[in-house]
Design a protein around this motif. Structure first.
Motif, PDB file in Angstrom:
ATOM      1  N   GLN A   1       0.840  -1.196   0.000  1.00  0.00           N
ATOM      2  CA  GLN A   1       0.000   0.000   0.000  1.00  0.00           C
ATOM      3  C   GLN A   1       0.881   1.255   0.000  1.00  0.00           C
ATOM      4  O   GLN A   1       0.590   2.229  -0.712  1.00  0.00           O
ATOM      5  CB  GLN A   1      -0.915  -0.008   1.236  1.00  0.00           C
ATOM      6  N   ALA A   2       1.960   1.212   0.759  1.00  0.00           N
ATOM      7  CA  ALA A   2       2.837   2.384   0.891  1.00  0.00           C
ATOM      8  C   ALA A   2       3.588   2.703  -0.394  1.00  0.00           C
ATOM      9  O   ALA A   2       3.924   3.870  -0.644  1.00  0.00           O
ATOM     10  CB  ALA A   2       3.825   2.177   2.039  1.00  0.00           C
ATOM     11  N   ILE A   3       3.883   1.686  -1.218  1.00  0.00           N
ATOM     12  CA  ILE A   3       4.669   1.941  -2.441  1.00  0.00           C
ATOM     13  C   ILE A   3       3.801   2.199  -3.665  1.00  0.00           C
ATOM     14  O   ILE A   3       4.329   2.401  -4.760  1.00  0.00           O
ATOM     15  CB  ILE A   3       5.650   0.778  -2.734  1.00  0.00           C
ATOM     16  N   LYS A   4       2.494   2.234  -3.485  1.00  0.00           N
ATOM     17  CA  LYS A   4       1.608   2.499  -4.623  1.00  0.00           C
ATOM     18  C   LYS A   4       1.899   3.882  -5.210  1.00  0.00           C
ATOM     19  O   LYS A   4       1.997   4.870  -4.489  1.00  0.00           O
ATOM     20  CB  LYS A   4       0.136   2.426  -4.190  1.00  0.00           C
ATOM     21  N   GLY A   5       2.039   3.908  -6.537  1.00  0.00           N
ATOM     22  CA  GLY A   5       2.156   5.182  -7.229  1.00  0.00           C
ATOM     23  C   GLY A   5       3.510   5.855  -7.165  1.00  0.00           C
ATOM     24  O   GLY A   5       3.641   7.011  -7.594  1.00  0.00           O
ATOM     25  N   ILE A   6       4.552   5.176  -6.667  1.00  0.00           N
ATOM     26  CA  ILE A   6       5.861   5.835  -6.566  1.00  0.00           C
ATOM     27  C   ILE A   6       6.876   5.267  -7.558  1.00  0.00           C
ATOM     28  O   ILE A   6       8.054   5.626  -7.509  1.00  0.00           O
ATOM     29  CB  ILE A   6       6.431   5.756  -5.135  1.00  0.00           C
ATOM     30  N   ASN A   7       6.446   4.401  -8.465  1.00  0.00           N
ATOM     31  CA  ASN A   7       7.325   3.865  -9.512  1.00  0.00           C
ATOM     32  C   ASN A   7       8.628   3.321  -8.933  1.00  0.00           C
ATOM     33  O   ASN A   7       9.727   3.667  -9.362  1.00  0.00           O
ATOM     34  CB  ASN A   7       7.618   4.929 -10.568  1.00  0.00           C
TER      35      ASN A   7
END
Length: 204
Positions: free
Chosen positions: A25-31
């Motif tokens: 969840q924390a790494i979503k959207g950070i490529n």
């Protein structure tokens, strides 16, 4: 359990599955973090990585390489490509960085890193940088890695990137050592001699 209860739950009572869920969840959207992460998000991710490492089921990973062998996909790294470096590589307007894989052949003591690129609007140029290395056990959790060779395919992409080859290797070359600080059936966490952290998930 609602969000507030989950947030207040003591770290020592969180299961590995729950920590992994929070991590994804924390790494979503950070490529994968390669183009930078806001400091608050980075701190959250690093805390979750440390929690996973504290529950490592394979503390002597270099002595159990069967756990490490196979194909892995990078999902998070503290390697960053920012500013002039990102512009020089064409990763702002021309190239798109796709998946990054690592294939580990335990019997041959070889590791192959594959970095995939898309060229915007020119699918004929889509291809990859392949970096081959060998490794040997240095301690119970560490392997020494020796760079062997690298290639860019297809030829059309190599013609575009050949002047940037040294820059690519300075970012993605794995030579040095790697500590495997967590590995189970689906996830591996490592840290290299340059201080970079890598989180990979098992891939087909």
């Amino acid at each position: 359990m609602d969000a507030e209860e989950k947030e207040n739950e003591p770290s020592e009572y969180r299961t590995v599955d729950l920590i992994k869920s929070d991590f994804y969840q924390a790494i979503k959207g950070i490529n994968r973090g390669i183009f930078g992460v806001q400091s608050a998000r980075k701190s959250e991710i690093e805390e979750l990585v440390e929690l996973l490492k504290s529950q490592n089921p394979t503390p002597d990973a270099a002595l159990h390489l069967e756990k490490v062998g196979g194909c892995w996909k990078l999902v998070y790294s503290t390697i960053t490509i920012l500013g002039a470096k990102r512009t020089k590589l064409g990763l702002r307007h021309f190239l798109t960085l796709r998946d990054i894989y690592q294939s580990i052949d335990v019997t041959q003591a070889k590791a192959i890193n594959v970095v995939e690129f898309d060229v915007r609007g020119l699918s004929l140029l889509n291809g990859q940088l392949t970096i081959e290395a060998t490794f040997k056990i240095a301690s119970k959790s560490r392997v020494d890695i020796c760079y062997e060779k690298s290639t860019i395919t297809p030829d059309q992409l190599r013609n575009v990137l050949w002047r940037k080859h040294d820059l690519l290797l300075s970012i993605f070359n794995p030579e040095g050592w790697l500590d495997v600080s967590y590995v189970d059936d689906t996830m591996m966490i490592g840290r290299d001699d340059k201080g970079n952290t890598f989180v990979l998930e098992r891939s087909e």
